[in-house]
Each structure stands twice: as C-alpha cells, then as structure tokens.
Design a protein around this motif. Structure first.
Motif, PDB file in Angstrom:
ATOM      1  N   UNK A   1       0.892  -1.215   0.102  1.00 37.57           N
ATOM      2  CA  UNK A   1      -0.086  -0.063  -0.057  1.00 37.57           C
ATOM      3  C   UNK A   1       0.880   1.060   0.146  1.00 37.57           C
ATOM      4  N   UNK A   2       2.085   1.281   0.676  1.00 39.00           N
ATOM      5  CA  UNK A   2       2.852   2.290   0.579  1.00 39.00           C
ATOM      6  C   UNK A   2       3.446   2.634  -0.604  1.00 39.00           C
ATOM      7  N   UNK A   3       3.708   1.661  -1.192  1.00 38.38           N
ATOM      8  CA  UNK A   3       4.561   1.467  -2.607  1.00 38.38           C
ATOM      9  C   UNK A   3       3.526   2.137  -3.712  1.00 38.38           C
ATOM     10  N   UNK A   4       2.144   1.583  -3.679  1.00 38.16           N
ATOM     11  CA  UNK A   4       1.146   2.270  -4.190  1.00 38.16           C
ATOM     12  C   UNK A   4       1.119   3.817  -3.912  1.00 38.16           C
ATOM     13  N   UNK A   5       1.019   4.299  -2.947  1.00 32.44           N
ATOM     14  CA  UNK A   5       1.214   5.783  -2.538  1.00 32.44           C
ATOM     15  C   UNK A   5       2.428   6.316  -3.168  1.00 32.44           C
ATOM     16  N   UNK A   6       3.551   5.786  -2.956  1.00 31.38           N
ATOM     17  CA  UNK A   6       4.802   6.344  -3.382  1.00 31.38           C
ATOM     18  C   UNK A   6       4.412   6.567  -5.257  1.00 31.38           C
ATOM     19  N   UNK A   7       3.763   5.605  -5.997  1.00 36.73           N
ATOM     20  CA  UNK A   7       3.550   5.777  -7.507  1.00 36.73           C
ATOM     21  C   UNK A   7       2.660   6.982  -7.785  1.00 36.73           C
TER      22      UNK A   7
ATOM     23  N   UNK B   1      -5.962  18.819  -5.121  1.00 35.29           N
ATOM     24  CA  UNK B   1      -5.847  18.209  -3.761  1.00 35.29           C
ATOM     25  C   UNK B   1      -6.672  17.069  -3.979  1.00 35.29           C
ATOM     26  N   UNK B   2      -6.168  15.698  -3.430  1.00 33.05           N
ATOM     27  CA  UNK B   2      -6.758  14.668  -3.733  1.00 33.05           C
ATOM     28  C   UNK B   2      -6.424  13.617  -2.371  1.00 33.05           C
ATOM     29  N   UNK B   3      -7.361  12.756  -2.140  1.00 30.12           N
ATOM     30  CA  UNK B   3      -7.390  11.820  -1.191  1.00 30.12           C
ATOM     31  C   UNK B   3      -6.388  10.586  -1.194  1.00 30.12           C
ATOM     32  N   UNK B   4      -5.537  10.168  -0.765  1.00 33.40           N
ATOM     33  CA  UNK B   4      -4.706   8.779  -1.026  1.00 33.40           C
ATOM     34  C   UNK B   4      -4.868   8.097   0.317  1.00 33.40           C
ATOM     35  N   UNK B   5      -5.817   7.228   0.105  1.00 34.79           N
ATOM     36  CA  UNK B   5      -6.310   6.323   1.440  1.00 34.79           C
ATOM     37  C   UNK B   5      -5.339   5.104   1.550  1.00 34.79           C
ATOM     38  N   UNK B   6      -5.156   5.029   3.001  1.00 36.71           N
ATOM     39  CA  UNK B   6      -4.313   3.672   3.352  1.00 36.71           C
ATOM     40  C   UNK B   6      -5.244   2.824   3.971  1.00 36.71           C
ATOM     41  N   UNK B   7      -5.789   1.835   3.100  1.00 41.41           N
ATOM     42  CA  UNK B   7      -6.953   1.006   3.741  1.00 41.41           C
ATOM     43  C   UNK B   7      -6.540  -0.575   3.707  1.00 41.41           C
ATOM     44  N   UNK B   8      -6.864  -0.919   5.024  1.00 38.06           N
ATOM     45  CA  UNK B   8      -6.558  -2.405   5.024  1.00 38.06           C
ATOM     46  C   UNK B   8      -7.938  -2.978   5.735  1.00 38.06           C
ATOM     47  N   UNK B   9      -8.764  -3.679   4.687  1.00 35.52           N
ATOM     48  CA  UNK B   9      -9.960  -4.076   5.333  1.00 35.52           C
ATOM     49  C   UNK B   9      -9.840  -5.612   5.937  1.00 35.52           C
ATOM     50  N   UNK B  10      -8.890  -6.099   5.859  1.00 36.95           N
ATOM     51  CA  UNK B  10      -8.407  -7.238   6.581  1.00 36.95           C
ATOM     52  C   UNK B  10      -6.928  -7.098   7.210  1.00 36.95           C
TER      53      UNK B  10
END
Length: 262
Positions: free
Chosen positions: A22-28, A192-201
């Motif tokens: 998820x953090x790799x995706x944020x970096x992208x 401005x945009x949201x970058x969510x960090x989501x862990x549903x499990x």
C-alpha cells in the motif's frame, strides 16, 4: 510533546513499512502527481530512507539533480547509501524550516509525511516558495488523523490511545489548513486529492501493520503522561490481536496530496 526517535532500528522498521504494497502504491501516486522530468532539479524535504528519492533521481536522470534533506542522521545515512550509485543524487542533513539553498534553486519539491512534524508552517512554506523557481511546483502529502477508522472492541480506549499518538506531531490535522497556508505563502493550489491507506483485513506487511507497531511502542513509552496505564495499553494491543485472529481487523486512514505551483 514527545517526538519519535529515528535511530537505526527505527529506520529499518520504517523501511519495512515503506516497502509494503500500500505504501508502494502511495509512492507511485506521488510520482504521478509530481511528474519528475529528465533534467529537472528536485528537492525531497524529509527524504527518510530514500525510497521516493531514488525513484525521483532515476526519473530526472544524470542531467538532473535530486537533493534529499532530513534532520535525522540515521535517515540521512540510510538515504545516502540507497542513492550512492546515482551521481545526480545528494543527501544532506537539514531543517525543513530553514532550507540552506539559493533562491529559485529547484524546479520542483516533494514532501511526504513531514510537515505535520514542523511547528512553524508559515516559515517552512515560505522557505519552500523561496527555493522554487517561478512556475515551480510542490507536492505535499500529509495525514489528518481525524480521518482514521480503526475497529476496536473498546472505542473509548482506542480514542485515548490515538490521542496519545497525536501528541508526537506538531499538527495531527495539518491537511485541514494546508490549502490556506500554501496560498498565504504565495502558492497556487492546483489539485488536492485523498490517498487512502486501507486495510479491510489484517496484513502484517502493510501501513496498518507498521502503524500498529509504531503506535504500540510510542504509547508504551509515553502513555503515562496521558493517563494510560500499562495494563490498558496491553489490553488495547491484545484486543487488536483478538480481532486479527477472528478476521475482524479493519483500518483506514486518509492522506491528502496537495499539488501547488509558485
């Protein structure tokens, strides 16, 4: 206010979190918004272990320049080692509030999860504005901890734990006022945009997993100042372990990316 200590052990822990999917995706997404171009001069304020800086350095190429700045010596050492094979990259120790660079020295700047630690944001953003060329862009990403949704069997206890965690930041709700602060510093906010960090499990290799470890460590060391007993802190952690075992874990937190131009 107690600050996090970024020693070598903290650097290794942070690197593990930053390499989670998820953090790799944020970096992208940060790179998508910043759009580093060949030949550009880019400043990374709060370079950390240098993962984003390495991507930026490779994108600007040998005709460009990537400068990473951090005030923690262990972070500077880790980033310098990670970037050692890229001649266009440089890592320096310094303060986000006092940028020791000439006026208009950079085409762009990026900062992720840094300014929420900075007590004097008008000063810091004024410095950022100064070191960017006219038309230069800044990409800033920070968290508003009011956005957190974290399942707990005892929501009141969770609130007390997170209130303790908030104390390690200069402003745990910075994104709510970052737009006006940028405009007051002379920037034009473009997006401005949201970058969510989501862990549903539950996923151990995730931002949520890293945050659970960091928050547990911080609250164990500082919880007494906020009326949290050691028994209550351990009960919080044991509750999370039980939710994980029952496949009932849920964590979501919003980060906010601001793209602005000088």
């Amino acid at each position: 206010m107690s600050q996090l200590t970024f020693d070598e052990a903290a650097v290794r822990s942070l690197e593990a979190t930053y390499m989670s999917p998820d953090v790799v995706a944020q970096r992208g997404r940060v790179l998508d918004l910043l759009v580093p171009a060949v030949g550009e001069r880019i400043l990374d304020v709060g370079v950390g272990p240098g993962l984003l800086a390495r991507d930026v350095a490779r994108l600007v190429g040998e005709t460009g320049r990537m400068v990473g700045l951090d005030n923690a010596p262990a972070m500077v050492a880790a980033a310098a080692q990670r970037l050692s094979d890229l001649p266009q990259a440089q890592v320096l120790q310094g303060d986000a509030g006092r940028l020791d660079f000439p006026d208009a020295a950079f085409d762009a700047a990026v900062s992720t999860q840094v300014y929420e630690y900075v007590p004097d944001m008008p000063q810091a953003l004024g410095e950022l504005h100064r070191v960017l060329r006219p038309g230069g862009r800044a990409l800033i990403l920070d968290t508003d901890w009011r956005s957190i949704v974290w399942h707990s069997s005892d929501p009141a206890r969770m609130d007390r734990v997170l209130a303790c965690w908030d104390a390690h930041l200069a402003d745990p709700h910075l994104p709510a006022r970052l737009g006006p602060l940028l405009r007051q510093a002379g920037f034009e906010v473009r997006r401005v945009e949201i970058v969510p960090m989501l862990s549903p499990r539950w996923q151990p290799a995730s931002y949520a997993g890293g945050m659970m470890r960091s928050i547990h460590n911080f609250v164990r060391a500082n919880g007494g100042r906020f009326g949290l007993s050691s028994d209550e802190i351990e009960a919080w952690r044991l509750d999370q372990d039980a939710l994980i075992a029952r496949d009932e874990f849920f964590f979501s937190l919003n980060r906010y990316a601001f793209l602005a131009t000088r």
